[in-house]
Design an enzyme around this catalytic site. Structure first.
Site, PDB file in Angstrom:
ATOM      1  N   ALA A   1     -14.720 -23.073  14.023  1.00 26.42           N
ATOM      2  CA  ALA A   1     -14.717 -22.350  15.299  1.00 26.42           C
ATOM      3  C   ALA A   1     -14.161 -23.242  16.408  1.00 26.42           C
ATOM      4  O   ALA A   1     -13.331 -22.815  17.216  1.00 26.42           O
ATOM      5  CB  ALA A   1     -16.122 -21.874  15.639  1.00 26.42           C
ATOM      6  N   TYR A   2     -14.609 -24.477  16.445  1.00 28.44           N
ATOM      7  CA  TYR A   2     -14.126 -25.423  17.451  1.00 28.44           C
ATOM      8  C   TYR A   2     -12.635 -25.663  17.291  1.00 28.44           C
ATOM      9  O   TYR A   2     -11.866 -25.603  18.267  1.00 28.44           O
ATOM     10  CB  TYR A   2     -14.894 -26.741  17.329  1.00 28.44           C
ATOM     11  N   SER A   3     -12.189 -25.924  16.065  1.00 33.57           N
ATOM     12  CA  SER A   3     -10.774 -26.206  15.813  1.00 33.57           C
ATOM     13  C   SER A   3      -9.901 -25.019  16.217  1.00 33.57           C
ATOM     14  O   SER A   3      -8.864 -25.196  16.872  1.00 33.57           O
ATOM     15  CB  SER A   3     -10.565 -26.536  14.329  1.00 33.57           C
TER      16      SER A   3
ATOM     17  N   SER B   1     -10.645 -22.666  18.359  1.00 31.63           N
ATOM     18  CA  SER B   1     -10.675 -22.463  19.810  1.00 31.63           C
ATOM     19  C   SER B   1      -9.747 -23.441  20.517  1.00 31.63           C
ATOM     20  O   SER B   1      -9.067 -23.083  21.486  1.00 31.63           O
ATOM     21  CB  SER B   1     -12.110 -22.591  20.341  1.00 31.63           C
ATOM     22  N   LYS B   2      -9.699 -24.673  20.049  1.00 32.27           N
ATOM     23  CA  LYS B   2      -8.831 -25.652  20.697  1.00 32.27           C
ATOM     24  C   LYS B   2      -7.352 -25.390  20.377  1.00 32.27           C
ATOM     25  O   LYS B   2      -6.470 -25.695  21.180  1.00 32.27           O
ATOM     26  CB  LYS B   2      -9.240 -27.069  20.288  1.00 32.27           C
TER      27      LYS B   2
END
Length: 224
Positions: A130-132, A134-135
């Site tokens: 999710a973080y990857s 989103s970035k």
């Protein structure tokens, strides 16, 4: 005197950036969920963002530093709510603040926007899907907006740090943190003040022929 808004300006990279810009003679206004912020703002709340931007008045610089790591687990174990929350802070929050500020920057004919992305958005980190993702979205947004504003005097760039020693990484699982640190050829994590130095240049008048770009600060991890 230039004025800046820094989201997430009371911890980690945001706090380091606020300290550096103030040292450079820039008036800094912080947006944060911290009660000590100049404006207590949750970037997931559109009305709150719009109200804070209106109350803050004209600014020349925006640094979008508010962000969360999100779930530390495989993608298929990530709940829809966890996925949505990560995007709502990291992507939609960045969008909300930019959308509220860009018109006045364009009207004034000068502006600098720096979005904090991550090496995870370029390489993808395991158990941080999710973080990857989103970035990666922040990077895509930066590239598009840079082209849209290229002739207005408002420049938009992103930075892609590798692991930086900040409180946010305290929420990262130790095995995940060890793995992503092991990918850095310099063999160490970065320091927040090193990132702030790069942001200081990107928000200055000296940065005049770069927009829609992504600047790696990764201790050699970056490969493209």
């Amino acid at each position: 005197m230039r004025r800046a808004i820094i989201t997430g300006g009371h911890s980690g990279l945001g706090a380091a950036c606020a300290a550096r810009l103030r040292a450079d003679g820039i008036e800094v206004v912080t947006f944060d969920v911290s009660p000590d912020a100049d404006f207590i703002v949750d970037v997931t709340d559109t009305r709150a963002v719009d109200a804070a931007v209106a109350a803050a008045g004209p600014v020349d610089i925006l640094v979008n530093s508010a962000g969360i790591v999100g779930p530390n687990k495989p993608l298929w174990e990530t709940s829809p709510d966890e996925w949505t929350r990560t995007f709502d802070v990291n992507v939609h929050g960045t969008f909300r603040v930019i959308r509220a500020l860009v018109p006045t920057m364009v009207e004034r004919g000068w502006g600098r926007i720096v979005n904090i992305a991550s090496m995870a958005g370029k390489d993808g980190n395991p158990n941080l899907s999710a973080y990857s993702a989103s970035k990666a979205a922040v990077i895509g947004m930066t590239k598009s907006l840079g082209k849209e504003l290229a002739k207005t005097g408002v420049l938009v760039n992103a930075i892609a740090p590798a692991v930086i020693d900040t409180p946010m990484n305290a929420t990262t699982a130790p095995d995940v943190l060890q793995h992503i640190t092991s990918l850095i050829p310099m063999g160490r994590v970065g320091r927040a003040e090193e990132v702030a130095a790069l942001i200081a240049w990107l928000t200055s008048a000296e940065c005049s022929f770069s927009t829609g770009a992504v600047y790696d600060i990764s201790g050699g991890r970056a490969t493209y």
